[in-house]
Design a protein around this motif. Sequence first.
Motif, PDB file in Angstrom:
ATOM      1  N   TYR A   1      -3.558   7.003 -10.046  1.00 48.94           N
ATOM      2  CA  TYR A   1      -2.286   7.687  -9.849  1.00 48.94           C
ATOM      3  C   TYR A   1      -1.152   7.083 -10.656  1.00 48.94           C
ATOM      4  CZ  TYR A   1      -4.751   9.767  -5.975  1.00 48.94           C
ATOM      5  OH  TYR A   1      -5.662  10.433  -5.225  1.00 48.94           O
ATOM      6  N   GLN A   2      -1.422   5.926 -11.265  1.00 52.95           N
ATOM      7  CA  GLN A   2      -0.362   5.271 -12.030  1.00 52.95           C
ATOM      8  C   GLN A   2      -0.146   5.967 -13.348  1.00 52.95           C
ATOM      9  OE1 GLN A   2      -1.746   1.243 -12.227  1.00 52.95           O
ATOM     10  NE2 GLN A   2      -0.879   0.724 -10.245  1.00 52.95           N
TER      11      GLN A   2
ATOM     12  N   VAL B   1      -1.184  11.149  -3.071  1.00 55.05           N
ATOM     13  CA  VAL B   1      -2.553  10.808  -2.689  1.00 55.05           C
ATOM     14  C   VAL B   1      -3.076  11.533  -1.458  1.00 55.05           C
ATOM     15  CG1 VAL B   1      -2.301   8.518  -3.709  1.00 55.05           C
ATOM     16  CG2 VAL B   1      -1.918   8.821  -1.261  1.00 55.05           C
TER      17      VAL B   1
ATOM     18  N   ASN C   1       0.820  -1.213   0.000  1.00 54.79           N
ATOM     19  CA  ASN C   1       0.000   0.000   0.000  1.00 54.79           C
ATOM     20  C   ASN C   1       0.853   1.263   0.000  1.00 54.79           C
ATOM     21  OD1 ASN C   1      -2.388  -1.407  -0.118  1.00 54.79           O
ATOM     22  ND2 ASN C   1      -2.775  -1.285   2.079  1.00 54.79           N
TER      23      ASN C   1
ATOM     24  N   LYS D   1       1.636   1.631  -3.577  1.00 53.26           N
ATOM     25  CA  LYS D   1       0.443   1.965  -4.374  1.00 53.26           C
ATOM     26  C   LYS D   1      -0.019   3.394  -4.146  1.00 53.26           C
ATOM     27  CE  LYS D   1      -2.106  -2.389  -4.703  1.00 53.26           C
ATOM     28  NZ  LYS D   1      -3.363  -3.017  -4.278  1.00 53.26           N
ATOM     29  N   TYR D   2       0.116   3.851  -2.932  1.00 52.48           N
ATOM     30  CA  TYR D   2      -0.418   5.152  -2.540  1.00 52.48           C
ATOM     31  C   TYR D   2       0.694   6.053  -2.009  1.00 52.48           C
ATOM     32  CZ  TYR D   2      -4.905   2.715  -2.741  1.00 52.48           C
ATOM     33  OH  TYR D   2      -5.997   1.998  -3.155  1.00 52.48           O
TER      34      TYR D   2
ATOM     35  N   TYR E   1      -5.887   3.781  -6.232  1.00 53.75           N
ATOM     36  CA  TYR E   1      -4.488   3.886  -6.661  1.00 53.75           C
ATOM     37  C   TYR E   1      -4.314   3.862  -8.169  1.00 53.75           C
ATOM     38  CZ  TYR E   1      -4.281  -1.132  -7.615  1.00 53.75           C
ATOM     39  OH  TYR E   1      -4.483  -2.381  -8.121  1.00 53.75           O
TER      40      TYR E   1
END
Length: 118
Positions: free
Chosen positions: A116-117, A106, A97, A100-101, A113
């Motif tokens: 945001y990629q 974020v 996480n 991912k974040y 998530y």
Amino acid sequence: MSDPFKQLRDALDQFATERDWDQFHSPKNLAMALTVEAAELQECFQWLTEAQSRELDEQQLAAVRDEIADVQLYLIRLAGKLDVDIEAACRAKMEKNVEKYPADQVKGSAKKYTHYQD
């Protein structure tokens, strides 16, 4: 696995064995039972406003505690059946996480998530 999780897992194993319930506790059945208990937890908050959900009276809080316990106990039982170390799995997921974040991307946002990629 930390000692409290192991103790609870062992107690659940004994509880099921004493009742001859192990025959019913397949991973599939435990996962299904877990979703039922999660829904019962959700029911404790049904129809409450956001503010009310933060200010539960003692009776409401007691019901929430019971449902949280049911959810956790089913998770422990399921993890035991699959030989999953809950504490290690949680730590590994927290690390995922973090990736991912990223906090700088974020912070203050509830977006998933995938938004945001690059």
